[in-house]
Scaffold this motif. Sequence first.
Motif, PDB file in Angstrom:
ATOM      1  N   MET A   1       0.852  -1.184   0.000  1.00 24.58           N
ATOM      2  CA  MET A   1       0.000   0.000   0.000  1.00 24.58           C
ATOM      3  C   MET A   1       0.891   1.238   0.000  1.00 24.58           C
ATOM      4  N   PRO A   2       0.623   2.154  -0.917  1.00 26.66           N
ATOM      5  CA  PRO A   2       1.402   3.402  -0.918  1.00 26.66           C
ATOM      6  C   PRO A   2       1.249   4.152   0.395  1.00 26.66           C
ATOM      7  N   GLU A   3       2.273   4.915   0.717  1.00 25.34           N
ATOM      8  CA  GLU A   3       2.296   5.587   2.004  1.00 25.34           C
ATOM      9  C   GLU A   3       1.316   6.747   2.105  1.00 25.34           C
ATOM     10  N   ASN A   4       1.041   7.422   1.024  1.00 25.34           N
ATOM     11  CA  ASN A   4       0.212   8.610   1.095  1.00 25.34           C
ATOM     12  C   ASN A   4      -1.266   8.272   0.858  1.00 25.34           C
ATOM     13  N   ILE A   5      -1.916   7.828   1.908  1.00 27.77           N
ATOM     14  CA  ILE A   5      -3.310   7.402   1.824  1.00 27.77           C
ATOM     15  C   ILE A   5      -4.218   8.579   1.475  1.00 27.77           C
ATOM     16  N   ASP A   6      -3.915   9.757   1.973  1.00 30.43           N
ATOM     17  CA  ASP A   6      -4.733  10.927   1.642  1.00 30.43           C
ATOM     18  C   ASP A   6      -4.711  11.199   0.141  1.00 30.43           C
ATOM     19  N   HIS A   7      -3.572  11.002  -0.493  1.00 26.24           N
ATOM     20  CA  HIS A   7      -3.471  11.181  -1.940  1.00 26.24           C
ATOM     21  C   HIS A   7      -4.362  10.166  -2.659  1.00 26.24           C
ATOM     22  N   ILE A   8      -4.345   8.936  -2.210  1.00 27.84           N
ATOM     23  CA  ILE A   8      -5.181   7.883  -2.799  1.00 27.84           C
ATOM     24  C   ILE A   8      -6.653   8.249  -2.666  1.00 27.84           C
ATOM     25  N   ILE A   9      -7.053   8.685  -1.492  1.00 22.18           N
ATOM     26  CA  ILE A   9      -8.452   9.041  -1.257  1.00 22.18           C
ATOM     27  C   ILE A   9      -8.859  10.221  -2.127  1.00 22.18           C
ATOM     28  N   ASN A  10      -8.001  11.222  -2.239  1.00 28.44           N
ATOM     29  CA  ASN A  10      -8.318  12.371  -3.096  1.00 28.44           C
ATOM     30  C   ASN A  10      -8.447  11.950  -4.561  1.00 28.44           C
ATOM     31  N   ASP A  11      -7.584  11.052  -5.000  1.00 29.82           N
ATOM     32  CA  ASP A  11      -7.667  10.538  -6.365  1.00 29.82           C
ATOM     33  C   ASP A  11      -8.988   9.790  -6.578  1.00 29.82           C
ATOM     34  N   LEU A  12      -9.373   8.968  -5.620  1.00 29.54           N
ATOM     35  CA  LEU A  12     -10.633   8.239  -5.723  1.00 29.54           C
ATOM     36  C   LEU A  12     -11.831   9.187  -5.703  1.00 29.54           C
ATOM     37  N   LYS A  13     -11.735  10.267  -4.932  1.00 25.96           N
ATOM     38  CA  LYS A  13     -12.813  11.267  -4.922  1.00 25.96           C
ATOM     39  C   LYS A  13     -12.973  11.894  -6.295  1.00 25.96           C
ATOM     40  N   GLU A  14     -11.854  12.278  -6.906  1.00 27.27           N
ATOM     41  CA  GLU A  14     -11.900  12.902  -8.228  1.00 27.27           C
ATOM     42  C   GLU A  14     -12.497  11.947  -9.256  1.00 27.27           C
ATOM     43  N   LYS A  15     -12.052  10.708  -9.240  1.00 27.84           N
ATOM     44  CA  LYS A  15     -12.571   9.720 -10.185  1.00 27.84           C
ATOM     45  C   LYS A  15     -14.059   9.470  -9.952  1.00 27.84           C
ATOM     46  N   THR A  16     -14.457   9.400  -8.694  1.00 31.92           N
ATOM     47  CA  THR A  16     -15.867   9.183  -8.371  1.00 31.92           C
ATOM     48  C   THR A  16     -16.706  10.359  -8.846  1.00 31.92           C
ATOM     49  N   ASN A  17     -16.233  11.564  -8.611  1.00 31.53           N
ATOM     50  CA  ASN A  17     -16.975  12.749  -9.056  1.00 31.53           C
ATOM     51  C   ASN A  17     -17.133  12.776 -10.574  1.00 31.53           C
ATOM     52  N   ARG A  18     -16.097  12.346 -11.297  1.00 34.43           N
ATOM     53  CA  ARG A  18     -16.209  12.286 -12.761  1.00 34.43           C
ATOM     54  C   ARG A  18     -17.264  11.266 -13.177  1.00 34.43           C
TER      55      ARG A  18
END
Length: 67
Positions: free
Chosen positions: A1-18
């Motif tokens: 698992m990558p260390e920057n979980i907040d980055h992963i969550i933000n990426d998933l938010k952006e993809k979900t919003n799209r």
Amino acid sequence: MPENIDHIINDLKEKTNRELAKGSSSTSTRDALIAQIAAYLANADFTSSQKSTLQDLYAQLEALKNS
């Protein structure tokens, strides 16, 4: 698992919003996001806030899938 979980969550938010903006037509990407979020929820340790965010994204995508 990558260390920057907040980055992963933000990426998933952006993809979900799209996906939400596209509506119900984009099934393969939406289903892949649902699977990705489910895998993170099953296999990673998150803060309660992070877990809540992922659960919300998952619920939004599931609702779109079922609409």
